[in-house]
Design a protein around this motif. Structure first.
Motif, short mmCIF file in Angstrom:
data_model
loop_
_atom_site.label_atom_id
_atom_site.label_comp_id
_atom_site.label_asym_id
_atom_site.label_seq_id
_atom_site.Cartn_x
_atom_site.Cartn_y
_atom_site.Cartn_z
N LEU A 1 -30.91 20.93 3.92
CA LEU A 1 -30.33 19.62 4.18
C LEU A 1 -30.30 19.30 5.67
CD1 LEU A 1 -27.38 19.61 1.62
CD2 LEU A 1 -29.40 18.15 1.56
N TYR A 2 -29.96 20.29 6.46
CA TYR A 2 -29.90 20.05 7.91
C TYR A 2 -31.28 19.83 8.50
CZ TYR A 2 -29.15 20.71 12.88
OH TYR A 2 -29.15 20.52 14.24
N ASP A 3 -32.22 20.73 8.19
CA ASP A 3 -33.55 20.66 8.80
C ASP A 3 -34.38 19.48 8.32
OD1 ASP A 3 -33.07 22.84 10.34
OD2 ASP A 3 -34.25 24.25 9.13
N SER A 4 -34.16 19.04 7.08
CA SER A 4 -35.01 18.00 6.51
C SER A 4 -34.35 16.64 6.39
CB SER A 4 -35.50 18.42 5.12
OG SER A 4 -36.24 19.62 5.20
N TYR A 5 -33.02 16.58 6.60
CA TYR A 5 -32.33 15.30 6.40
C TYR A 5 -31.29 14.99 7.49
CZ TYR A 5 -29.85 11.57 3.91
OH TYR A 5 -29.28 10.37 3.56
N LEU A 6 -30.32 15.85 7.63
CA LEU A 6 -29.23 15.57 8.57
C LEU A 6 -29.69 15.53 10.02
CD1 LEU A 6 -26.38 17.71 6.98
CD2 LEU A 6 -26.75 15.25 6.78
N ILE A 7 -30.75 16.24 10.32
CA ILE A 7 -31.24 16.26 11.70
C ILE A 7 -31.73 14.88 12.15
CG2 ILE A 7 -33.65 16.83 11.18
CD1 ILE A 7 -33.52 18.80 13.56
N PHE A 8 -32.02 14.01 11.18
CA PHE A 8 -32.52 12.67 11.51
C PHE A 8 -31.40 11.64 11.73
CE2 PHE A 8 -36.07 14.52 9.04
CZ PHE A 8 -37.07 14.42 10.00
N ILE A 9 -30.15 12.05 11.60
CA ILE A 9 -29.04 11.10 11.76
C ILE A 9 -29.07 10.42 13.13
CG2 ILE A 9 -26.53 10.99 12.07
CD1 ILE A 9 -26.20 12.71 9.64
N PRO A 10 -29.19 11.16 14.25
CA PRO A 10 -29.22 10.45 15.55
C PRO A 10 -30.41 9.50 15.68
CG PRO A 10 -28.81 12.80 15.85
CD PRO A 10 -29.22 12.62 14.43
N LEU A 11 -31.56 9.87 15.11
CA LEU A 11 -32.74 9.01 15.19
C LEU A 11 -32.58 7.75 14.34
CD1 LEU A 11 -35.59 11.68 14.97
CD2 LEU A 11 -34.74 10.52 17.01
N ALA A 12 -31.86 7.86 13.22
CA ALA A 12 -31.68 6.71 12.34
C ALA A 12 -30.52 5.82 12.78
CB ALA A 12 -31.45 7.19 10.90
N ALA B 1 -32.05 -5.73 -0.51
CA ALA B 1 -32.81 -5.00 -1.53
C ALA B 1 -34.18 -4.57 -0.98
CB ALA B 1 -32.99 -5.87 -2.77
N LEU B 2 -34.82 -5.43 -0.20
CA LEU B 2 -36.11 -5.09 0.40
C LEU B 2 -35.94 -4.00 1.46
CD1 LEU B 2 -37.77 -8.61 0.72
CD2 LEU B 2 -38.38 -6.79 -0.88
N LEU B 3 -34.89 -4.12 2.28
CA LEU B 3 -34.64 -3.10 3.30
C LEU B 3 -34.43 -1.72 2.67
CD1 LEU B 3 -32.26 -4.73 5.95
CD2 LEU B 3 -34.57 -3.88 6.32
N TRP B 4 -33.71 -1.69 1.57
CA TRP B 4 -33.44 -0.42 0.92
C TRP B 4 -34.68 0.13 0.22
CZ3 TRP B 4 -28.39 1.94 -0.60
CH2 TRP B 4 -27.37 1.54 0.27
N GLN B 5 -35.69 -0.72 0.01
CA GLN B 5 -36.95 -0.25 -0.56
C GLN B 5 -37.86 0.37 0.49
OE1 GLN B 5 -38.48 -0.34 -3.88
NE2 GLN B 5 -36.29 -0.31 -4.29
N THR B 6 -37.72 -0.09 1.75
CA THR B 6 -38.58 0.42 2.82
C THR B 6 -37.96 1.69 3.39
OG1 THR B 6 -37.44 -1.04 4.39
CG2 THR B 6 -39.47 -1.86 3.39
N ASP B 7 -38.05 2.76 2.64
CA ASP B 7 -37.43 4.01 3.05
C ASP B 7 -38.47 5.07 3.34
OD1 ASP B 7 -38.34 4.43 0.53
OD2 ASP B 7 -36.45 5.08 -0.33
N ALA B 8 -38.00 6.10 4.02
CA ALA B 8 -38.84 7.26 4.31
C ALA B 8 -38.26 8.46 3.57
CB ALA B 8 -38.87 7.52 5.81
N ALA B 9 -38.98 8.94 2.56
CA ALA B 9 -38.50 10.06 1.76
C ALA B 9 -38.69 11.36 2.53
CB ALA B 9 -39.24 10.11 0.43
N VAL B 10 -37.61 12.10 2.70
CA VAL B 10 -37.69 13.39 3.39
C VAL B 10 -37.52 14.55 2.42
CG1 VAL B 10 -36.97 12.50 5.63
CG2 VAL B 10 -35.23 13.17 3.98
N LEU B 11 -36.79 14.33 1.34
CA LEU B 11 -36.66 15.27 0.24
C LEU B 11 -36.79 14.48 -1.05
CD1 LEU B 11 -33.70 17.49 1.52
CD2 LEU B 11 -36.08 18.19 1.33
#
Length: 206
Positions: free
Chosen positions: A160-171, A41-51
């Motif tokens: 979606l690609y430029d602001s979210y999906l592009i971060f898949i490899p980094l995450a 629950a704590l891990l899911w709270q520590t998020d980075a909002a991109v949209l």
């Protein structure tokens, strides 16, 4: 509606009468289960909002399913989502979709574990690298794709690609490292807690 249908279908398959009848007799480390729910629950709270409706955070679902098995991990994840509902301002519909997506990732991770168990050599390295490390990266990719698909009517494919999906490899790499290190520590120091691991099987290499 789609999320609710998926949840009802999956719950009917997983939480049948046999599960509830056997649950009180299972040798489950319940303090560890409670701590796992709080940590997730704590891990899911520590998020980075991109949209507005999309964010990136650790899942740790692979560790959960390897630690407790599919059925119990799905039940514990319901508690994680309940805590999310108490701590978040997300709509119930978004939380239900997150729950459905999480259950799908848990099922996928457990299926990959079973494929490794039956079709690859039963070795500690295979269990940790394929079953935990690569498996968790795959789970995060699927989860983020599901979240993007759910928001496809709110944002264009370009957004979606430029602001979210592009971060898949980094995450995916930090997610894989987190789960890989967690399972490495668990199988070394507390193998009796891990439902999917047996020293007799994996250390013999058979």
């Amino acid at each position: 509606m789609l999320a609710a249908f998926c949840l009802l279908l999956f719950a009917g398959l997983v939480f049948n009468r046999d599960f509830w009848r056997e649950l009180p007799h299972k040798a489950v480390p319940w303090p560890v289960a409670g701590a796992s729910v709080c940590v997730l629950a704590l891990l899911w709270q520590t998020d980075a909002a991109v949209l507005d409706a999309l964010s990136i955070h650790f899942l740790a679902l692979t560790t959960l399913v390897l630690l407790f098995g599919l059925r119990l991990s799905c039940l514990l994840f319901v508690l994680v989502m309940a805590l999310q509902w108490l701590m978040n301002t997300q709509s119930l519909e978004q939380l239900l979709w997150a729950l459905a997506s999480g259950w799908l990732v848990l099922a996928l991770n457990y299926a990959v574990y079973l494929l490794c168990f039956y079709y690859l050599q039963r070795h500690l390295f295979v269990y940790l690298f394929v079953g935990a490390f690569l498996n968790s990266a795959l789970g995060l990719v699927v989860f983020m794709l599901l979240q993007a698909w759910y928001q496809a009517d709110q944002y264009s494919a370009h957004q979606l690609y430029d602001s979210y999906l592009i971060f898949i490899p980094l995450a995916a790499l930090p997610e894989a490292l987190l789960n890989g290190m967690a399972m490495t520590l668990l199988v070394i120091y507390k193998p009796e807690w891990v439902y999917t691991y047996s020293q007799r099987i994996y250390l013999s290499g058979k």
